[in-house]
Motif scaffolding. Structure first.
Motif, PDB file in Angstrom:
ATOM      1  N   PHE A 305       0.999  -0.975   0.117  1.00  0.00           N
ATOM      2  CA  PHE A 305       0.769   0.223  -0.154  1.00  0.00           C
ATOM      3  C   PHE A 305       0.763   1.265  -0.050  1.00  0.00           C
ATOM      4  O   PHE A 305       0.504   2.394  -0.649  1.00  0.00           O
ATOM      5  N   ASP A 306       1.800   1.215   0.620  1.00  0.00           N
ATOM      6  CA  ASP A 306       2.853   2.135   0.751  1.00  0.00           C
ATOM      7  C   ASP A 306       3.674   3.049  -0.273  1.00  0.00           C
ATOM      8  O   ASP A 306       4.005   3.583  -0.702  1.00  0.00           O
ATOM      9  N   CYS A 307       3.538   1.416  -1.412  1.00  0.00           N
ATOM     10  CA  CYS A 307       4.093   1.893  -3.162  1.00  0.00           C
ATOM     11  C   CYS A 307       3.533   3.116  -3.322  1.00  0.00           C
ATOM     12  O   CYS A 307       3.648   3.905  -4.544  1.00  0.00           O
ATOM     13  N   ASP A 308       2.299   3.070  -3.888  1.00  0.00           N
ATOM     14  CA  ASP A 308       0.866   4.187  -4.343  1.00  0.00           C
ATOM     15  C   ASP A 308      -0.124   4.122  -3.191  1.00  0.00           C
ATOM     16  O   ASP A 308      -1.032   3.478  -3.643  1.00  0.00           O
ATOM     17  N   ARG A 309      -0.573   4.903  -2.471  1.00  0.00           N
ATOM     18  CA  ARG A 309      -1.271   4.906  -2.159  1.00  0.00           C
ATOM     19  C   ARG A 309      -2.587   5.183  -2.546  1.00  0.00           C
ATOM     20  O   ARG A 309      -3.930   5.049  -2.541  1.00  0.00           O
ATOM     21  N   THR A 310      -2.320   6.735  -3.180  1.00  0.00           N
ATOM     22  CA  THR A 310      -3.617   7.022  -4.278  1.00  0.00           C
ATOM     23  C   THR A 310      -4.337   5.796  -5.496  1.00  0.00           C
ATOM     24  O   THR A 310      -5.624   5.929  -5.738  1.00  0.00           O
ATOM     25  N   SER A 458       7.856   7.313  -7.070  1.00  0.00           N
ATOM     26  CA  SER A 458       8.317   7.461  -5.677  1.00  0.00           C
ATOM     27  C   SER A 458       9.188   8.700  -4.916  1.00  0.00           C
ATOM     28  O   SER A 458       8.522   8.653  -3.282  1.00  0.00           O
ATOM     29  N   GLN A 459       9.022   9.143  -5.086  1.00  0.00           N
ATOM     30  CA  GLN A 459       8.993  11.130  -4.774  1.00  0.00           C
ATOM     31  C   GLN A 459       8.063  11.598  -3.839  1.00  0.00           C
ATOM     32  O   GLN A 459       7.834  12.277  -2.184  1.00  0.00           O
ATOM     33  N   ASP A 460       6.658  11.475  -4.960  1.00  0.00           N
ATOM     34  CA  ASP A 460       5.470  12.148  -4.302  1.00  0.00           C
ATOM     35  C   ASP A 460       4.898  11.155  -2.861  1.00  0.00           C
ATOM     36  O   ASP A 460       4.634  11.487  -2.238  1.00  0.00           O
ATOM     37  N   GLY A 466       6.199  11.662   4.456  1.00  0.00           N
ATOM     38  CA  GLY A 466       7.134  12.970   5.419  1.00  0.00           C
ATOM     39  C   GLY A 466       7.994  11.898   5.826  1.00  0.00           C
ATOM     40  O   GLY A 466       9.037  12.943   6.472  1.00  0.00           O
ATOM     41  N   LEU A 467       8.895  11.686   4.528  1.00  0.00           N
ATOM     42  CA  LEU A 467      10.017  10.879   4.350  1.00  0.00           C
ATOM     43  C   LEU A 467      11.256  12.244   3.705  1.00  0.00           C
ATOM     44  O   LEU A 467      11.064  12.602   2.754  1.00  0.00           O
ATOM     45  N   ALA A 468      12.420  11.743   4.408  1.00  0.00           N
ATOM     46  CA  ALA A 468      13.462  13.343   3.697  1.00  0.00           C
ATOM     47  C   ALA A 468      14.249  12.821   2.046  1.00  0.00           C
ATOM     48  O   ALA A 468      14.464  13.370   1.022  1.00  0.00           O
ATOM     49  N   ALA A 469      13.803  11.116   2.112  1.00  0.00           N
ATOM     50  CA  ALA A 469      14.945  11.417   0.576  1.00  0.00           C
ATOM     51  C   ALA A 469      13.216  10.671   0.141  1.00  0.00           C
ATOM     52  O   ALA A 469      12.476   9.584   0.806  1.00  0.00           O
ATOM     53  N   PRO A 470      13.867  10.039  -1.642  1.00  0.00           N
ATOM     54  CA  PRO A 470      13.123   9.055  -2.458  1.00  0.00           C
ATOM     55  C   PRO A 470      12.465   8.062  -1.834  1.00  0.00           C
ATOM     56  O   PRO A 470      13.920   7.331  -1.626  1.00  0.00           O
ATOM     57  N   LEU A 471      11.403   7.171  -1.852  1.00  0.00           N
ATOM     58  CA  LEU A 471      11.419   5.485  -1.917  1.00  0.00           C
ATOM     59  C   LEU A 471      11.937   5.150  -2.565  1.00  0.00           C
ATOM     60  O   LEU A 471      13.141   3.568  -1.905  1.00  0.00           O
ATOM     61  N   ALA A 472      12.982   5.473  -3.672  1.00  0.00           N
ATOM     62  CA  ALA A 472      13.447   4.972  -4.443  1.00  0.00           C
ATOM     63  C   ALA A 472      15.294   4.893  -4.299  1.00  0.00           C
ATOM     64  O   ALA A 472      15.847   4.216  -5.093  1.00  0.00           O
TER      65      ALA A 472
END
Length: 533
Positions: A305-310, A458-460, A466-472
């Protein structure tokens, strides 16, 4: 249909010869109670007599006993003449009188269980012996002469037959006979399709000159992909676990898009062996928007789910292990169209009962993703047929092409990303970190665009969390086909990928490998492509 055919045709004489005896004695008793003379063969005749009914053996009608192990019993003019004779044609009536042929007004036949025999894995000779000859011949004869003859090939039509007879004083109406005839021809076509498809496989003919496909109606759908398109769902008769064989426990009936997306989700999650732990795939418009492993099923779902909640909102969720209460509780927090899993516990079922519009499907297991199956799609004027993509790779199939080797953690993520990329529409780019997708780019005309879209997602998502760095950042990346130029690879590196998996084999491989080395990436080639259009 002849011009002078009667509007309604009385049923006075019926021939019944069925392999599936379901409902046979009830039908025989109902027909006898309506004054219908019963003819029958073999086991059908015995079952009817055991029920106390008077039955004439077909052998008494033909003057020949059943012979050649039952291969020859109904192939006779006294049977086919009784089915094919036009009752308003003077020449036909004269021939019937001359040769002592009595009319047959109703034929009830279901065929030797060829499909079931094949499904059980029977040997070649056994399958051949279960090819019905007399049955299809009689069915086609009766269906051709539907102006005068009613033909029933499905048990579910027994009650409809009796209802039509009651409505028309022991006769059947032309509209009903036409519908029965269409069903009959569809049945013999499906039967022949099953035989020809099996034989092509059995004798090793990969591209037969003619190929037939058949299905049985499971559901008339409200509409197709869009409301102006009519649609239906047909079953192919296989027992492969999935949307076609699943049990639906609640919710509205599935739509065309639900069925398509649910199949995509379940086929993807089946790639992830449940023996290695829980896995979840979330699908939107046939593309994964999140796939993850977890120590528990609820963890796997949350990570997916946290990959792309939208995109997950209104999506399809597939699990590789039974659904439990904790996972059901978490899924219930947003709107989900369908959840499919190989089972669900009582807690999960109770939680989902509060979500009236959510469809819950359970299956008998996961489909075998290595099975040799065919896939096909219609194009203008024809069909494209191919083997289903059941290609798989392991660590032993990988070719290291860069100076740096992937770490053990990167290698595990690369193999996971490759499995997911197989199920993403081309051009496919999949970023994975710690056993979870962190960015997916799908269906773009340019592989560079797919890389950038996945990185943007990944940035969105990082911003939303609320993370500082992109998920990727610190991920690995999989591409379903080779990078023809360094630009797509460099876009992935800019997104934070540290290792890459793709087929290789491009004329530009040397340049791509140099770019990977210059960027300090580890890169492996699979030698296998996974285009998905």
């Amino acid at each position: 249909m002849t011009n002078n055919a009667p509007a309604n045709t009385p049923i006075r004489r019926a021939l019944i010869s069925v392999s599936d005896k379901t409902g046979l004695t009830d039908l025989g008793q109902a027909l006898a109670a309506r004054g219908v003379e019963l003819l029958s063969t073999g086991g059908s005749a015995k079952a009817l007599r055991d029920a106390g009914l008077t039955v004439t053996d077909v052998a008494d009608v033909t003057g020949f006993p059943e012979m050649m192990d039952g291969r020859v019993k109904t192939l006779h003019p006294n049977v086919h003449g009784g089915l094919l004779a036009l009752r308003d044609n003077a020449d036909h009536l004269a021939a019937m009188e001359t040769h002592d042929i009595a009319p047959i007004d109703l034929l009830v036949v279901n065929l030797y269980p060829f499909e079931e025999t094949v499904a059980k894995g029977a040997d070649y000779d056994t399958c051949i012996e279960n090819i019905d000859i007399g049955g299809p011949a009689m069915i086609r004869a009766a269906a051709k002469n539907h102006a005068f003859v009613s033909v029933v090939v499905d048990v579910e039509d027994y009650e409809k037959l009796l209802g039509d007879m009651d409505q028309h004083s022991g006769a059947t109406c032309p509209k009903f006979r036409k519908k029965l005839a269409q069903t009959a021809y569809a049945r013999t076509a499906a039967y022949d399709a099953a035989v020809s498809t099996w034989m092509a496989s059995a004798i090793g003919v990969e591209t037969p000159r003619r190929r037939a496909f058949a299905g049985t109606l499971a559901q008339t759908l409200r509409y197709g992909e869009n409301p102006h398109q009519s649609a239906a769902f047909y079953l192919d008769g296989s027992d492969r676990p999935g949307v076609a064989t699943a049990v639906q426990h609640q919710g509205k009936e599935l739509s065309y898009n639900n069925i398509n997306d649910t199949d995509a989700a379940f086929e993807l999650v089946a790639e992830l062996d449940p023996n290695y732990g829980p896995a979840c795939a979330i699908i939107k418009h046939a593309n994964p928007c999140g796939v993850a492993l977890g120590a528990t099923m609820v963890e796997a779902y949350k990570r997916a789910f946290d990959c792309d909640r939208t995109s997950a909102f209104g999506g399809i969720i597939a699990l590789n292990q039974p659904l439990d209460g904790a996972t059901a509780e978490e899924i219930s927090k947003i709107f989900t169209e369908v959840v499919i899993a190989p089972g669900a516990d009582a807690d999960a079922m109770e939680i989902f009962r509060k979500k009236k519009n959510l469809r819950l499907l359970t299956t008998a297991g996961l489909p075998d993703v290595t099975a040799a199956l065919l896939s096909y799609r219609q194009v203008s004027g024809g069909l494209l047929v191919q083997d289903k993509d059941n290609g798989h790779i392991s660590e032993n199939n990988l070719k290291l092409v860069t100076k740096r080797s992937p770490t053990d953690a990167e290698l595990a993520d690369l193999l996971f990303a490759w499995k997911v990329a197989k199920h993403v529409k081309s051009n496919a780019i999949v970023y994975v970190k710690d056993g979870a997708t962190v960015g997916v780019g799908a269906g773009q005309m340019s592989r560079v665009d797919s890389s950038r879209i996945a990185a943007r997602k990944s940035q969105d998502m990082a911003d939303a969390l609320g993370l500082a760095a992109p998920l990727a950042q610190g991920s690995v990346v999989a591409s379903d086909a080779f990078f023809p130029f360094p630009d797509g690879l460099l876009a992935a590196a800019e997104a934070g990928a540290t290792a890459v998996i793709h087929p290789g084999g491009s004329m530009g491989d040397k340049a791509v490998i140099k770019a990977a080395d210059d960027a300090g990436l580890a890169m492996v080639f699979t030698g296998m492509r996974h285009f998905r259009h």
